[in-house]
Design a protein around this motif. Structure first.
Motif, mmCIF file in Angstrom:
data_model
loop_
_atom_site.group_PDB
_atom_site.id
_atom_site.type_symbol
_atom_site.label_atom_id
_atom_site.label_comp_id
_atom_site.label_asym_id
_atom_site.label_seq_id
_atom_site.Cartn_x
_atom_site.Cartn_y
_atom_site.Cartn_z
ATOM 1 N N VAL A 39 0.857 -1.207 0.040
ATOM 2 C CA VAL A 39 -0.114 -0.086 0.044
ATOM 3 C C VAL A 39 1.006 1.183 0.091
ATOM 4 O O VAL A 39 1.714 1.222 0.865
ATOM 5 N N PRO A 40 0.799 2.250 -0.968
ATOM 6 C CA PRO A 40 1.561 3.572 -0.945
ATOM 7 C C PRO A 40 0.931 4.273 0.336
ATOM 8 O O PRO A 40 -0.211 4.150 0.637
ATOM 9 N N ALA A 41 1.764 5.106 0.719
ATOM 10 C CA ALA A 41 1.544 6.007 1.931
ATOM 11 C C ALA A 41 2.674 7.183 1.778
ATOM 12 O O ALA A 41 3.476 7.109 1.257
ATOM 13 N N THR A 42 2.221 8.175 2.584
ATOM 14 C CA THR A 42 2.950 9.488 2.805
ATOM 15 C C THR A 42 3.314 9.655 4.328
ATOM 16 O O THR A 42 2.410 9.580 4.819
ATOM 17 N N PHE A 43 4.453 9.738 4.753
ATOM 18 C CA PHE A 43 4.759 9.830 6.073
ATOM 19 C C PHE A 43 5.374 11.198 6.300
ATOM 20 O O PHE A 43 6.267 11.948 5.652
ATOM 21 N N PHE A 44 4.592 12.321 7.094
ATOM 22 C CA PHE A 44 5.015 13.533 7.522
ATOM 23 C C PHE A 44 5.941 13.368 8.890
ATOM 24 O O PHE A 44 5.250 13.289 9.742
ATOM 25 N N LEU A 45 6.966 13.464 8.920
ATOM 26 C CA LEU A 45 8.133 13.184 9.587
ATOM 27 C C LEU A 45 8.607 14.396 10.626
ATOM 28 O O LEU A 45 8.796 15.486 10.055
ATOM 29 N N THR A 46 8.615 14.304 11.726
ATOM 30 C CA THR A 46 9.272 15.675 12.620
ATOM 31 C C THR A 46 10.603 15.257 12.756
ATOM 32 O O THR A 46 11.036 13.919 12.598
ATOM 33 N N GLY A 47 11.410 16.192 12.801
ATOM 34 C CA GLY A 47 12.981 15.944 12.844
ATOM 35 C C GLY A 47 13.276 15.020 14.002
ATOM 36 O O GLY A 47 14.276 14.274 13.989
ATOM 37 N N LYS A 48 12.740 15.201 15.388
ATOM 38 C CA LYS A 48 13.048 14.576 16.474
ATOM 39 C C LYS A 48 12.755 13.156 16.379
ATOM 40 O O LYS A 48 13.411 12.089 16.945
ATOM 41 N N TRP A 49 11.435 12.732 15.837
ATOM 42 C CA TRP A 49 11.078 11.593 15.451
ATOM 43 C C TRP A 49 12.260 10.898 14.750
ATOM 44 O O TRP A 49 12.470 9.614 14.846
ATOM 45 N N VAL A 50 12.605 11.406 13.606
ATOM 46 C CA VAL A 50 13.696 10.958 12.746
ATOM 47 C C VAL A 50 14.846 10.508 13.498
ATOM 48 O O VAL A 50 15.697 9.303 13.436
ATOM 49 N N GLU A 51 15.307 11.517 14.331
ATOM 50 C CA GLU A 51 16.547 11.094 15.378
ATOM 51 C C GLU A 51 16.241 9.992 16.178
ATOM 52 O O GLU A 51 17.176 9.381 16.519
ATOM 53 N N GLN A 52 14.939 10.070 16.692
ATOM 54 C CA GLN A 52 14.792 8.819 17.668
ATOM 55 C C GLN A 52 14.791 7.332 16.978
ATOM 56 O O GLN A 52 15.081 6.417 17.591
ATOM 57 N N TYR A 53 14.286 7.585 15.868
ATOM 58 C CA TYR A 53 14.095 6.174 15.152
ATOM 59 C C TYR A 53 14.889 6.053 13.802
ATOM 60 O O TYR A 53 14.148 6.206 12.677
ATOM 61 N N PRO A 54 16.025 6.339 13.775
ATOM 62 C CA PRO A 54 16.884 6.392 12.508
ATOM 63 C C PRO A 54 16.559 4.977 11.646
ATOM 64 O O PRO A 54 16.466 5.016 10.551
ATOM 65 N N GLN A 55 16.510 3.981 12.348
ATOM 66 C CA GLN A 55 16.241 2.715 11.575
ATOM 67 C C GLN A 55 15.087 2.401 10.959
ATOM 68 O O GLN A 55 14.789 2.162 9.910
ATOM 69 N N VAL A 56 14.054 2.759 11.543
ATOM 70 C CA VAL A 56 12.664 2.944 11.104
ATOM 71 C C VAL A 56 12.419 3.825 9.971
ATOM 72 O O VAL A 56 11.904 3.760 9.014
#
Length: 314
Positions: free
Chosen positions: A144-161
Motif C-alpha cells: 500500500v502506498p503512503a506518505t509519512f510526515f516526519l518530525t525531525g526529532k522522530w527521525v533522530e529517535q528512530y533512524p532505523q525505522v
C-alpha cells in the motif's frame, strides 16, 4: 617614520581583474518552478546507508549542538527535476486539502510526531514506543502506498525505522516540523514556537530527513493543522506546499478502532487526503483501524496512492 609598501606583481593584478569581470558577466541559474513529478533520491553511501550514525531504534542520534546550521534548501533530484510539492521560494506557499475529485485515488498520510515531552516519556519508561511498526508491516505486506510526515526529532529517535520508510519505493517522506511545536496560539495545548524560529525549524527538518534518500518531497504539514498568515509567510523562503487534509481520522488517543474507521470512511472521496498517525503510544488504535479502512476503501472502489500522485500537479 616611513611605511613600507608591498608591490603586487603585475600578472597577479591582471588575473584578479579578469576573474572579477568573469563573475560579473556569468548568469546566475535560478531554480525553475516546481512540478509534482515523483522523484527517487538515493541515499549516500553503500547498500542504501545514509551516513546517519547507527543506533537502536529507540535511541536519539546526535545532539542539536553537534549538527551544522540547517539550510533546508530544495535540492533537485539527481536527474535535475524538482521535488514534488516544491514551489518558488519567496512566495507564500499554497495550502491544499485534497486533490482533484476525479478518478479513484486517495492519499493515506501518517504523521510522526515527537515533542520533548514525548522523548522524556520514552526515556523514563512511561511509554514503550512512538513508532507503530504494525502499521508499517501492514502497508509493506499489502503493498500500500503512503506518505509519512516526519518530525525531525522522530527521525533522530528512530533512524532505523526512517531508513526502512525511505527504502520503500511506495512511501513518500514529508516534513512535519522539527519538534512539533505550535505555529499559532491555542493549538491543542502545544507549546508555541517563536515566530523568529519558524523558518529555521522547518528548514532543519528537511536537513534531517533529506540524507535518508528515497522519495523526498517538499510537502509540509503544520502540527494540529494550525496555521495563519504569519506562519505561512515564515515558510515562503523554503519553497514548500502546505498539506492539511480533508479527512481527519481522530486517531490520536482513540480508545477504539471503530470511530477511526467511521470518521475516515464517512468523509473519504476521490482525491481525499486522509490524516492518520504512526505514533503508537498516543495513537494506539490506528494499526487496528487500518485493515478496516483499507477494506472500506476497496468496497468504495478507492485506491491508496502516494500524495504526489493524488495531488497531481501540486
Amino acid at each position: 617614520m616611513s611605511v613600507k609598501i608591498s608591490h603586487v606583481p603585475l600578472a597577479a593584478t591582471l588575473a584578479a581583474v579578469v576573474g572579477a569581470v568573469v563573475l560579473l558577466i556569468v548568469p546566475v541559474h535560478l531554480r525553475q518552478p516546481a512540478s509534482a513529478s515523483v522523484v527517487w533520491m538515493p541515499a549516500p553511501g553503500r547498500s542504501g546507508e545514509t551516513g546517519t550514525p547507527q543506533g537502536p531504534d529507540d535511541g536519539p542520534v546526535g545532539t542539536p549542538e553537534s549538527r551544522p546550521t540547517p539550510t533546508g534548501s530544495a535540492r533537485p533530484s539527481p536527474e535535475g527535476r524538482a521535488l514534488p510539492g516544491a514551489t518558488r521560494p519567496g512566495t507564500r506557499p499554497p495550502v491544499v486539502d485534497h486533490g482533484p475529485r476525479t478518478g479513484n485515488k486517495v492519499a493515506l498520510t501518517f504523521d510522526a510526531d515527537m515533542t520533548d515531552a514525548m522523548r522524556y516519556q520514552l526515556r523514563s519508561g512511561a511509554v514503550r514506543s512512538y513508532a507503530n511498526l504494525r502499521i508499517v508491516d501492514l502497508l509493506e505486506r499489502e503493498r500500500v502506498p503512503a506518505t509519512f510526515f516526519l518530525t525531525g526529532k522522530w527521525v533522530e529517535q528512530y533512524p532505523q525505522v526512517t531508513r526502512r520508510l525511505a527504502a520503500n519505493p511506495r512511501f513518500e517522506l514529508a516534513n512535519h516540523t522539527y519538534a512539533h511545536l505550535a505555529f499559532t496560539p491555542d493549538c491543542y495545548g502545544l507549546p508555541r514556537l517563536p515566530q523568529r524560529q519558524m523558518t529555521a525549524d522547518v528548514a532543519r527538518t528537511f536537513d534531517v530527513v533529506t540524507p535518508y534518500g528515497g522519495r523526498q518531497t517538499r510537502y509540509f504539514r503544520f502540527p494540529g493543522l494550525c496555521h495563519d498568515r504569519t506562519a505561512l509567510a515564515a515558510l515562503a523562503p523554503l519553497g514548500v506546499t502546505v498539506v492539511d487534509g480533508d479527512v481527519v481520522s481522530g486517531d490520536p488517543f482513540a480508545t477504539s478502532w471503530r470511530p477511526i474507521v467511521r470518521a475516515v470512511l464517512a468523509g473519504v472521496r476521490p482525491g481525499s487526503v486522509v490524516v492518520l498517525h504512526v505514533t503508537e503510544a498516543n495513537a494506539p488504535m490506528t494499526d487496528e483501524a487500518l485493515p478496516h479502512i483499507l477494506a472500506g476503501l476497496a468496497e468504495r472502489g478507492l485506491e491508496p496512492a502516494p500524495l504526489s500522485e493524488v495531488l497531481g500537479h501540486l
